[in-house]
Write a protein that holds these residues in place. Structure first.
Motif, PDB file in Angstrom:
ATOM      1  N   ASN A  44      85.248  33.722  14.077  1.00  0.00           N
ATOM      2  CA  ASN A  44      84.485  33.579  15.320  1.00  0.00           C
ATOM      3  C   ASN A  44      84.012  34.889  15.940  1.00  0.00           C
ATOM      4  OD1 ASN A  44      84.655  30.552  16.003  1.00  0.00           O
ATOM      5  ND2 ASN A  44      86.761  31.071  15.486  1.00  0.00           N
ATOM      6  N   GLY A  45      84.515  36.011  15.442  1.00  0.00           N
ATOM      7  CA  GLY A  45      84.097  37.282  16.023  1.00  0.00           C
ATOM      8  C   GLY A  45      84.696  37.496  17.404  1.00  0.00           C
ATOM      9  N   ASN A  46      83.990  38.243  18.230  1.00  0.00           N
ATOM     10  CA  ASN A  46      84.472  38.586  19.566  1.00  0.00           C
ATOM     11  C   ASN A  46      84.836  37.330  20.356  1.00  0.00           C
ATOM     12  OD1 ASN A  46      84.908  40.764  21.516  1.00  0.00           O
ATOM     13  ND2 ASN A  46      83.277  39.770  22.680  1.00  0.00           N
ATOM     14  N   THR A  47      86.084  37.266  20.827  1.00  0.00           N
ATOM     15  CA  THR A  47      86.607  36.049  21.444  1.00  0.00           C
ATOM     16  C   THR A  47      87.353  36.369  22.734  1.00  0.00           C
ATOM     17  OG1 THR A  47      86.890  35.013  19.264  1.00  0.00           O
ATOM     18  CG2 THR A  47      88.140  34.068  21.092  1.00  0.00           C
ATOM     19  N   PRO A  48      87.094  35.622  23.805  1.00  0.00           N
ATOM     20  CA  PRO A  48      87.862  35.817  25.039  1.00  0.00           C
ATOM     21  C   PRO A  48      89.344  35.507  24.823  1.00  0.00           C
ATOM     22  CG  PRO A  48      85.865  34.548  25.469  1.00  0.00           C
ATOM     23  CD  PRO A  48      86.013  34.626  23.979  1.00  0.00           C
ATOM     24  N   PHE A  49      90.188  36.245  25.513  1.00  0.00           N
ATOM     25  CA  PHE A  49      91.638  36.037  25.423  1.00  0.00           C
ATOM     26  C   PHE A  49      91.990  34.586  25.747  1.00  0.00           C
ATOM     27  CE2 PHE A  49      95.891  35.940  27.266  1.00  0.00           C
ATOM     28  CZ  PHE A  49      96.636  36.697  26.372  1.00  0.00           C
ATOM     29  N   ASN A  50      91.361  34.038  26.784  1.00  0.00           N
ATOM     30  CA  ASN A  50      91.680  32.669  27.196  1.00  0.00           C
ATOM     31  C   ASN A  50      91.304  31.639  26.135  1.00  0.00           C
ATOM     32  OD1 ASN A  50      92.794  33.476  29.561  1.00  0.00           O
ATOM     33  ND2 ASN A  50      91.138  32.783  30.889  1.00  0.00           N
ATOM     34  N   GLU A  51      90.261  31.928  25.364  1.00  0.00           N
ATOM     35  CA  GLU A  51      89.889  31.007  24.288  1.00  0.00           C
ATOM     36  C   GLU A  51      90.976  30.973  23.216  1.00  0.00           C
ATOM     37  OE1 GLU A  51      86.510  30.553  20.786  1.00  0.00           O
ATOM     38  OE2 GLU A  51      85.885  31.324  22.741  1.00  0.00           O
ATOM     39  N   VAL A 154      74.983  26.336  17.444  1.00  0.00           N
ATOM     40  CA  VAL A 154      75.646  26.667  16.183  1.00  0.00           C
ATOM     41  C   VAL A 154      75.343  28.121  15.825  1.00  0.00           C
ATOM     42  CG1 VAL A 154      75.854  26.133  13.731  1.00  0.00           C
ATOM     43  CG2 VAL A 154      75.480  24.286  15.377  1.00  0.00           C
ATOM     44  N   SER A 155      76.384  28.912  15.657  1.00  0.00           N
ATOM     45  CA  SER A 155      76.208  30.293  15.224  1.00  0.00           C
ATOM     46  C   SER A 155      76.013  30.329  13.714  1.00  0.00           C
ATOM     47  CB  SER A 155      77.420  31.140  15.623  1.00  0.00           C
ATOM     48  OG  SER A 155      78.607  30.603  15.058  1.00  0.00           O
ATOM     49  N   LEU A 156      75.499  31.439  13.233  1.00  0.00           N
ATOM     50  CA  LEU A 156      75.170  31.555  11.814  1.00  0.00           C
ATOM     51  C   LEU A 156      76.385  31.299  10.926  1.00  0.00           C
ATOM     52  CD1 LEU A 156      72.928  32.214   9.802  1.00  0.00           C
ATOM     53  CD2 LEU A 156      73.584  34.624   9.963  1.00  0.00           C
ATOM     54  N   ASN A 157      77.562  31.756  11.371  1.00  0.00           N
ATOM     55  CA  ASN A 157      78.749  31.609  10.526  1.00  0.00           C
ATOM     56  C   ASN A 157      79.262  30.169  10.455  1.00  0.00           C
ATOM     57  OD1 ASN A 157      79.323  32.128  13.280  1.00  0.00           O
ATOM     58  ND2 ASN A 157      81.473  32.440  12.825  1.00  0.00           N
ATOM     59  N   MET A 159      76.808  27.520  10.501  1.00  0.00           N
ATOM     60  CA  MET A 159      75.655  26.685  10.174  1.00  0.00           C
ATOM     61  C   MET A 159      75.894  25.829   8.932  1.00  0.00           C
ATOM     62  SD  MET A 159      72.755  25.676  11.216  1.00  0.00           S
ATOM     63  CE  MET A 159      72.297  26.911  12.449  1.00  0.00           C
ATOM     64  N   GLU A 160      76.491  26.411   7.915  1.00  0.00           N
ATOM     65  CA  GLU A 160      76.748  25.652   6.684  1.00  0.00           C
ATOM     66  C   GLU A 160      77.663  24.464   6.953  1.00  0.00           C
ATOM     67  OE1 GLU A 160      78.677  26.322   2.206  1.00  0.00           O
ATOM     68  OE2 GLU A 160      78.116  28.056   3.428  1.00  0.00           O
ATOM     69  N   ASP A 161      78.708  24.676   7.758  1.00  0.00           N
ATOM     70  CA  ASP A 161      79.629  23.587   8.085  1.00  0.00           C
ATOM     71  C   ASP A 161      78.941  22.504   8.906  1.00  0.00           C
ATOM     72  OD1 ASP A 161      81.676  24.885   6.776  1.00  0.00           O
ATOM     73  OD2 ASP A 161      82.520  25.776   8.583  1.00  0.00           O
ATOM     74  N   ALA A 162      78.063  22.929   9.822  1.00  0.00           N
ATOM     75  CA  ALA A 162      77.354  21.965  10.669  1.00  0.00           C
ATOM     76  C   ALA A 162      76.431  21.076   9.838  1.00  0.00           C
ATOM     77  CB  ALA A 162      76.559  22.702  11.744  1.00  0.00           C
ATOM     78  N   ILE A 163      75.670  21.691   8.943  1.00  0.00           N
ATOM     79  CA  ILE A 163      74.768  20.929   8.082  1.00  0.00           C
ATOM     80  C   ILE A 163      75.567  20.009   7.159  1.00  0.00           C
ATOM     81  CG2 ILE A 163      72.994  21.072   6.307  1.00  0.00           C
ATOM     82  CD1 ILE A 163      72.026  22.002   9.008  1.00  0.00           C
ATOM     83  N   ASN A 186      59.898  25.977   9.769  1.00  0.00           N
ATOM     84  CA  ASN A 186      58.685  26.064  10.582  1.00  0.00           C
ATOM     85  C   ASN A 186      58.784  25.237  11.865  1.00  0.00           C
ATOM     86  OD1 ASN A 186      58.401  23.712   8.670  1.00  0.00           O
ATOM     87  ND2 ASN A 186      56.559  23.376   9.895  1.00  0.00           N
ATOM     88  N   LEU A 187      59.761  24.318  11.925  1.00  0.00           N
ATOM     89  CA  LEU A 187      59.987  23.531  13.139  1.00  0.00           C
ATOM     90  C   LEU A 187      60.839  24.298  14.150  1.00  0.00           C
ATOM     91  CD1 LEU A 187      60.726  20.024  11.558  1.00  0.00           C
ATOM     92  CD2 LEU A 187      58.575  20.833  12.553  1.00  0.00           C
ATOM     93  N   GLU A 188      61.342  25.457  13.722  1.00  0.00           N
ATOM     94  CA  GLU A 188      62.183  26.316  14.569  1.00  0.00           C
ATOM     95  C   GLU A 188      63.289  25.509  15.257  1.00  0.00           C
ATOM     96  OE1 GLU A 188      59.706  28.524  17.206  1.00  0.00           O
ATOM     97  OE2 GLU A 188      58.645  29.562  15.590  1.00  0.00           O
ATOM     98  N   PRO A 189      64.101  24.829  14.468  1.00  0.00           N
ATOM     99  CA  PRO A 189      65.133  23.964  15.063  1.00  0.00           C
ATOM    100  C   PRO A 189      66.229  24.748  15.768  1.00  0.00           C
ATOM    101  CG  PRO A 189      65.478  24.161  12.703  1.00  0.00           C
ATOM    102  CD  PRO A 189      64.164  24.831  12.993  1.00  0.00           C
ATOM    103  N   ILE A 190      66.791  24.112  16.768  1.00  0.00           N
ATOM    104  CA  ILE A 190      68.002  24.604  17.426  1.00  0.00           C
ATOM    105  C   ILE A 190      69.103  23.598  17.106  1.00  0.00           C
ATOM    106  CG2 ILE A 190      69.124  25.184  19.609  1.00  0.00           C
ATOM    107  CD1 ILE A 190      66.353  25.687  20.793  1.00  0.00           C
ATOM    108  N   TRP A 191      70.218  24.097  16.609  1.00  0.00           N
ATOM    109  CA  TRP A 191      71.357  23.233  16.292  1.00  0.00           C
ATOM    110  C   TRP A 191      72.477  23.482  17.290  1.00  0.00           C
ATOM    111  CZ3 TRP A 191      71.631  19.619  12.303  1.00  0.00           C
ATOM    112  CH2 TRP A 191      70.576  19.636  11.380  1.00  0.00           C
ATOM    113  N   TRP A 192      73.116  22.403  17.702  1.00  0.00           N
ATOM    114  CA  TRP A 192      74.285  22.494  18.573  1.00  0.00           C
ATOM    115  C   TRP A 192      75.470  21.843  17.868  1.00  0.00           C
ATOM    116  CZ3 TRP A 192      69.460  20.999  20.136  1.00  0.00           C
ATOM    117  CH2 TRP A 192      68.830  21.781  21.120  1.00  0.00           C
TER     118      TRP A 192
END
Length: 295
Positions: A44-51, A154-157, A159-163, A186-192
Motif C-alpha cells: 500500500n505504500g505510505n500509510t497513516p498510523f491509524n490505518e 483503485v490505485s495502480l498496484n 488494478m489487476e486485482d480489481a479487474i 480511450n474511455l478514460e475510465p475511473i475505477w473504484w
C-alpha cells in the motif's frame, strides 16, 4: 469436543508448530507483527498510523513499539502527516522491502516443505479450507465493525486485482465474456474499489462515452454480500463522478442493481434488453436527485 473447540485447538497448535511466536517467524528474520506491517506497507505504500491500527488489529502501544523497532533498523520511515500534523504516516524503505521479500521467500520454503508430506488432494483441501475460514472470519469481523472497509479509487498496484474480481463475477455469475469486462483506455475510465487490508472485495467503474458519463462494472465478492459493502461503493463512486462535473449518469443495470440505484434517485428510461441471457435496464441518475437521496 465441539467444532469451535476443535478449531481453537488446531489454530493454537498450528501457531505453535509453525513457530509463529518466535522472533524469527518461519525463518523470515522478522516477528509476526513486523512481517504484517512490512507486508502491508509494501503493498500500500505510505500509510497513516491509524490505518495500520484498524487494518492489522494491533493495539496502539504494541504497534508503536513495533514501528519504532522497524524504524531503528532502517526498514521504514515515520513522518508527520502532510494533511494532519497530529498524525503520523509510515512508509517502507528499500531495506525494509528487501527484508520482507526475502522473508516471504523463506516462509514459502518452510510451507512447501510441510506440504510435501501431503498428497495433491490433501494440499488442495488445506488451501481451500484456509481461504474459506479466513473469509468467514473477515465477514464476521466486518459485520461487527465496518471501519476496515475502505472505499477509494483503485490505485495502480491494485488494478489487476480489481479487474480480476470484476471478471470473476461477470463471467462466472452472468456469463459475460471476460474480454468485455475491462474498459478501453480511450474511455478514460475511473475505477473504484472496496478494500479491506490487502483484499479487493468490491469494484465499479465510471467512464465517458458519447459525451455522457456511464457507471457500471459493479461487482462485490459474493462471499461478502449483504453487509453493506456494495451500497458504500455505489454512493462513493457516483458521488465522485458528480464531483467531477457530471450532471447525469447513465447505467445499464440488472434488476438487483436497479433496485439499489433507485435508492439514489435513478429513473428507468427504457425497456429492458437481453444481455447474455439476462435483462439489463437503461437508467439515469440526475445530480440533484442523487444529492437529495443521500442527504
Amino acid at each position: 469436543m465441539n467444532k469451535e473447540e476443535i478449531i481453537r485447538k488446531e489454530l493454537r497448535l498450528i501457531i505453535r508448530e509453525l513457530g509463529l511466536l518466535s522472533h524469527n517467524c518461519l525463518n523470515s528474520g522478522l516477528t509476526l507483527a513486523q512481517a504484517h506491517i512490512l507486508s502491508y506497507l509494501k503493498q500500500n505504500g505510505n500509510t497513516p498510523f491509524n490505518e495500520l491500527l484498524v487494518q492489522l488489529g494491533i493495539d496502539k502501544a504494541s504497534l508503536s513499539r513495533t514501528v519504532s523497532n522497524l524504524e531503528s533498523k532502517g526498514f521504514i520511515k515515520v513522518e508527520k502527516s502532510k494533511t494532519d500534523k497530529r498524525m503520523k504516516d509510515i512508509d517502507i524503505l528499500p531495506l525494509g522491502k528487501e527484508n520482507i521479500i526475502n522473508g516471504d521467500g523463506e516462509v514459502n520454503k518452510v510451507i512447501n516443505e510441510i506440504l510435501e508430506y501431503g498428497d495433491e488432494e490433501t494440499v488442495s483441501n488445506i488451501v481451500k479450507s484456509f481461504n474459506e475460514f479466513r473469509i468467514l472470519s473477515l465477514k464476521s469481523n466486518l459485520i461487527k465493525n465496518e471501519s476496515r472497509i475502505k472505499i477509494e479509487r483503485v490505485s495502480l498496484n491494485y488494478m489487476e486485482d480489481a479487474i480480476k474480481l470484476a471478471i470473476g463475477v461477470f463471467t462466472k455469475e452472468q456469463n459475460i465474456p471476460a474480454n468485455l469486462v475491462p474498459l478501453e483506455k480511450n474511455l478514460e475510465p475511473i475505477w473504484w474499489c472496496a478494500r479491506v487490508g490487502e483484499d479487493i472485495v468490491g469494484v465499479t467503474a465510471g467512464w465517458i462515452e458519447n459525451n455522457e458519463w456511464h457507471w457500471g462494472r459493479y461487482a462485490v465478492d459474493k462471499r461478502l454480500r449483504g453487509i453493506g459493502i456494495g451500497k458504500k461503493l455505489a454512493v462513493f463512486s457516483l458521488n465522485d463522478i458528480f464531483n467531477n462535473g457530471a450532471e447525469e449518469i447513465y447505467s445499464e443495470a440488472r434488476d438487483i442493481t436497479v433496485k439499489l440505484l433507485k435508492n439514489f434517485g435513478c429513473e428507468i428510461i427504457g425497456e429492458p434488453v437481453n444481455f447474455y441471457g439476462d435483462s439489463v435496464t437503461p437508467t439515469i441518475i440526475k445530480k440533484s436527485d442523487f444529492i437529495q437521496a443521500i442527504t
